[in-house]
Design an enzyme around this catalytic site. Structure first.
Site, PDB file in Angstrom:
ATOM      1  N   MET A 156       0.813  -1.224   0.000  1.00  0.00           N
ATOM      2  CA  MET A 156       0.000   0.000   0.000  1.00  0.00           C
ATOM      3  C   MET A 156       0.840   1.266   0.000  1.00  0.00           C
ATOM      4  SD  MET A 156      -3.144  -0.762  -0.277  1.00  0.00           S
ATOM      5  CE  MET A 156      -2.891  -2.242  -1.245  1.00  0.00           C
ATOM      6  N   GLY A 198       0.770   1.198  -5.095  1.00  0.00           N
ATOM      7  CA  GLY A 198      -0.192   0.159  -4.729  1.00  0.00           C
ATOM      8  C   GLY A 198      -1.534   0.737  -4.314  1.00  0.00           C
ATOM      9  N   SER A 201       2.823  -3.694   7.025  1.00  0.00           N
ATOM     10  CA  SER A 201       2.475  -2.999   8.269  1.00  0.00           C
ATOM     11  C   SER A 201       1.028  -2.516   8.139  1.00  0.00           C
ATOM     12  CB  SER A 201       3.426  -1.840   8.542  1.00  0.00           C
ATOM     13  OG  SER A 201       3.428  -0.974   7.435  1.00  0.00           O
ATOM     14  N   ALA A 253      10.606  -3.517  -6.122  1.00  0.00           N
ATOM     15  CA  ALA A 253      11.181  -4.664  -6.824  1.00  0.00           C
ATOM     16  C   ALA A 253      12.406  -5.172  -6.072  1.00  0.00           C
ATOM     17  CB  ALA A 253      11.552  -4.266  -8.247  1.00  0.00           C
ATOM     18  N   ASN A 296       8.553  -2.930 -11.071  1.00  0.00           N
ATOM     19  CA  ASN A 296       9.518  -2.889 -12.180  1.00  0.00           C
ATOM     20  C   ASN A 296      10.551  -3.993 -11.985  1.00  0.00           C
ATOM     21  OD1 ASN A 296       8.892  -0.904 -14.077  1.00  0.00           O
ATOM     22  ND2 ASN A 296       9.774   0.741 -12.848  1.00  0.00           N
ATOM     23  N   SER A 353       3.053   1.367 -16.329  1.00  0.00           N
ATOM     24  CA  SER A 353       3.664   2.674 -16.531  1.00  0.00           C
ATOM     25  C   SER A 353       2.658   3.791 -16.351  1.00  0.00           C
ATOM     26  CB  SER A 353       4.270   2.786 -17.929  1.00  0.00           C
ATOM     27  OG  SER A 353       4.833   4.082 -18.081  1.00  0.00           O
ATOM     28  N   LYS A 406       8.250  -3.589 -20.630  1.00  0.00           N
ATOM     29  CA  LYS A 406       8.260  -2.415 -19.742  1.00  0.00           C
ATOM     30  C   LYS A 406       9.686  -1.883 -19.578  1.00  0.00           C
ATOM     31  CE  LYS A 406       7.015   0.800 -16.866  1.00  0.00           C
ATOM     32  NZ  LYS A 406       7.972   1.113 -15.884  1.00  0.00           N
ATOM     33  N   HIS A 441      10.445   0.033 -22.612  1.00  0.00           N
ATOM     34  CA  HIS A 441       9.718   1.307 -22.467  1.00  0.00           C
ATOM     35  C   HIS A 441      10.569   2.286 -21.658  1.00  0.00           C
ATOM     36  CE1 HIS A 441       7.390   3.980 -19.834  1.00  0.00           C
ATOM     37  NE2 HIS A 441       6.501   4.086 -20.819  1.00  0.00           N
ATOM     38  N   ASN A 442      11.108   1.828 -20.547  1.00  0.00           N
ATOM     39  CA  ASN A 442      11.911   2.716 -19.709  1.00  0.00           C
ATOM     40  C   ASN A 442      13.203   3.134 -20.400  1.00  0.00           C
ATOM     41  OD1 ASN A 442       9.881   2.142 -17.848  1.00  0.00           O
ATOM     42  ND2 ASN A 442      11.301   2.234 -16.135  1.00  0.00           N
ATOM     43  N   GLU A 485      12.257   5.764 -22.585  1.00  0.00           N
ATOM     44  CA  GLU A 485      11.980   6.916 -21.708  1.00  0.00           C
ATOM     45  C   GLU A 485      13.289   7.663 -21.372  1.00  0.00           C
ATOM     46  OE1 GLU A 485       9.480   5.983 -18.196  1.00  0.00           O
ATOM     47  OE2 GLU A 485      11.077   6.805 -16.964  1.00  0.00           O
ATOM     48  N   TYR A 486      14.322   6.912 -21.036  1.00  0.00           N
ATOM     49  CA  TYR A 486      15.624   7.535 -20.743  1.00  0.00           C
ATOM     50  C   TYR A 486      16.117   8.319 -21.958  1.00  0.00           C
ATOM     51  CZ  TYR A 486      16.942   5.242 -16.275  1.00  0.00           C
ATOM     52  OH  TYR A 486      17.046   4.835 -14.962  1.00  0.00           O
ATOM     53  N   ARG A 517      23.515  10.283 -17.638  1.00  0.00           N
ATOM     54  CA  ARG A 517      23.151  10.408 -16.218  1.00  0.00           C
ATOM     55  C   ARG A 517      24.355  10.076 -15.344  1.00  0.00           C
ATOM     56  NH1 ARG A 517      16.997   8.228 -14.959  1.00  0.00           N
ATOM     57  NH2 ARG A 517      16.001   8.983 -16.861  1.00  0.00           N
ATOM     58  N   ARG A 563      41.497  -8.421 -36.795  1.00  0.00           N
ATOM     59  CA  ARG A 563      41.235  -9.611 -35.982  1.00  0.00           C
ATOM     60  C   ARG A 563      41.941 -10.821 -36.565  1.00  0.00           C
ATOM     61  NH1 ARG A 563      36.117 -11.377 -36.064  1.00  0.00           N
ATOM     62  NH2 ARG A 563      36.250 -12.348 -34.019  1.00  0.00           N
TER      63      ARG A 563
HETATM   64  C1  6PG Z   1       6.843   4.609 -15.621  1.00  0.00           C
HETATM   65  C2  6PG Z   1       8.232   4.987 -15.142  1.00  0.00           C
HETATM   66  C3  6PG Z   1       8.438   4.417 -13.772  1.00  0.00           C
HETATM   67  C4  6PG Z   1       9.558   5.056 -13.001  1.00  0.00           C
HETATM   68  C5  6PG Z   1      10.927   4.705 -13.499  1.00  0.00           C
HETATM   69  C6  6PG Z   1      11.860   5.858 -13.500  1.00  0.00           C
HETATM   70  O1  6PG Z   1       6.799   4.042 -16.692  1.00  0.00           O
HETATM   71  O2  6PG Z   1       5.890   4.937 -14.960  1.00  0.00           O
HETATM   72  O3  6PG Z   1       9.178   4.484 -16.001  1.00  0.00           O
HETATM   73  O4  6PG Z   1       8.545   3.043 -13.901  1.00  0.00           O
HETATM   74  O5  6PG Z   1       9.394   6.415 -12.918  1.00  0.00           O
HETATM   75  O6  6PG Z   1      11.380   3.719 -12.629  1.00  0.00           O
HETATM   76  O7  6PG Z   1      13.130   5.369 -13.450  1.00  0.00           O
HETATM   77  P1  6PG Z   1      14.403   6.104 -12.966  1.00  0.00           P
HETATM   78  O8  6PG Z   1      14.237   6.391 -11.515  1.00  0.00           O
HETATM   79  O9  6PG Z   1      15.455   5.104 -13.241  1.00  0.00           O
HETATM   80  O10 6PG Z   1      14.535   7.360 -13.770  1.00  0.00           O
END
Ligand code: 6PG
Length: 474
Positions: A10, A14, A35, A76, A102, A128, A182, A185-186, A189-190, A287, A444
């Protein structure tokens, strides 16, 4: 038993997911947290949800209708294993345990195989959209068996974000496929975030515009082909003024980017699969560079050009927009390459177009141009590189002169643009008639007799470098 679905864990994700589930017609939601105070607080703060709270796993299991379906929303890692074990003990064959965290997809594969032995279904489900998405409609990427999806699918459809009338959820594939997608996806996202950050930095240093002015540029971009959640929130962040100092907030935030690991996983996995996700890798590394505060402090006096002033600010801003768009296409193209390679490696039947479709709403990388990706895969399900689809090919072609100018200007001005430039190099690598890889094969073969193939004949060859330098079949 009165609940048709349960949530374990929670914390914010959650409890928001539980509230989302409870708000949908036909759902009664059982909730449990290690808890119990958290559960009590949630239940008292949200009487409208009609939660069925439990303070033990046994009671939680007893409150669920069969087949029991529970979604785990805990940090996770090891915590997930502990909860899975408890649920496996309390559940029966046919029940469904969903991990909505995740998780690393290889962990999901391991857990799925172990739980399957008990006759219980285990589904790793990528979720996500952050806290807001969990509450109002996330993009959902479930793996696991097709059989479990028969029960789970309607529940997930009821809470997912909706894009053009369609819920953003699909059965991605078996076992860890959902968490794999997923993860990609991340990774995208990066890359997307890094590209946007590079665009901002170049505009700021090249034109001297303020964060507030650049916010307006992003807001404008958000009306066009770049329209996306990340562009939208970038404008919001750039507009924000710090209450203490009255400076733009972006100027008082420490410039060291954090990471929880999913971007690095994408790159590690892609390396294992042999897929060049260079744009994503540069985003992860950028990063890392930002966080090396000591090295950066020691390097600040290293010689090099320091910034520039463009003559035609509007023209430059448009160039940067096009460079961003082209680089973004490369990031998605590389991400989908990784999905294709993962699907092949692990035997998943992943419909690429469906993945783009469920990313259209709810998730962090939601963007207008995902429709174009769905169309590209609909036209050619075996498309070998997304960037070669007619729409994207034309888009990159339109953008490329600007893209090249921006990369050149960044290099000359001494402004780092790792994602812009690596995406362009990748593009040029793909389109090259010949690559210097031929020379690498020669090297090589020279030092390790690693052999090479020829362009004009079948077979494998070796040159006797240390002897008379004649060639023989290897
Ligand atoms: C999502 C995000 C989510 C989270 C990432 C960010 O899809 O909702 O990706 O999963 O914000 O974990 O990751 P970082 O903390 O590595 O930037």
């Amino acid at each position: 038993p009165s609940a048709n679905i349960g949530v374990v864990g929670m914390a914010v994700m959650g409890s928001n997911l539980a509230r989302n589930l409870a708000s949908r017609e036909g759902n009664t939601v059982a909730v449990y947290n290690r808890s119990p105070e958290r559960t009590r607080t949630l239940v008292s703060e949200h009487p409208e949800a009609g939660f069925v709270p439990s303070e033990s796993i046994a009671d939680f299991a007893a409150s669920l209708q069969k087949p029991r379906t529970a979604i785990i929303m805990v940090q996770a890692g090891a915590g997930t294993d502990a909860v899975i074990n408890q649920l496996v003990d309390a559940f029966e064959p046919g029940d469904i345990i969903v991990d909505g965290g995740n998780a690393l997809f290889t962990d999901t594969r391991r857990r799925e195989a172990a739980v399957r032995e008990t006759g219980i279904h285990f589904v790793g489900c990528g979720i996500s959209g952050g806290e807001e998405g969990a509450l109002n409609g996330p993009s959902l990427m479930p793996g696991g068996t097709a059989e479990s999806y028969e029960t789970l699918g309607p529940i997930l459809r009821s809470i997912a974000a909706v894009a053009e009338g369609e819920p953003c959820v699909t059965h991605v594939g078996t076992d860890g496929a959902g968490h794999f997608v997923k993860m990609i996806h991340n990774g995208i996202e990066y890359a997307d975030m890094q590209l946007i950050a590079e665009a901002y930095d170049l505009i700021r240093r090249g034109t001297g515009k303020s964060p507030a002015e650049i916010a307006e540029i992003f807001a404008e971009w958000n009306k066009g082909e770049l329209e996306s959640y990340l562009i939208e929130i970038t404008a919001e962040v750039l507009r924000q003024v710090d209450a203490d100092t009255q400076l733009p907030l972006v100027d008082v935030i420490l410039d060291a980017a954090g990471a929880k690991g999913t971007g690095a996983w994408t790159v590690q996995t892609a390396l294992d699969l042999g897929v060049p996700v260079s744009g994503i890798a540069e985003a992860v590394f950028a990063r890392s560079v930002s966080s090396k505060l000591e090295q950066r402090a020691a390097s600040r006096t290293l010689p090099g050009p320091d910034g520039f002033q463009v003559e035609d600010a509007d023209g430059f801003v448009e160039d940067v927009r096009l460079a961003l768009y082209a680089s973004k296409i490369i990031a998605y193209s590389q991400g989908f390459d990784a999905i294709i390679a993962g699907a092949e490696q692990y035997g998943w039947d992943i419909k690429k177009g469906d993945i783009a479709a469920i990313w259209r709403a709810g998730c962090i990388i939601r963007a207008r141009f995902l429709n174009r990706i769905t169309e590209a895969y609909a036209e050619d399900p075996n498309l070998v590189a997304l960037v070669t689809a007619p729409f994207f090919r034309d888009a990159v072609d339109t953008a490329q002169a600007a893209w090249r100018r921006v990369v050149v200007q960044a290099a000359q001005a001494g402004i780092p643009a790792p994602a812009f430039s690596s995406s362009l190099s990748y593009y040029d690598g793909l389109r090259a008639e010949r690559l210097p890889a031929a020379l690498i094969q020669g090297q090589r073969d020279f030092f390790g007799a690693h052999t090479y193939k020829r362009v004009d004949r079948d077979g494998v060859f070796h040159t006797d470098w240390s002897g008379d330098r004649t060639e023989r079949s290897a």
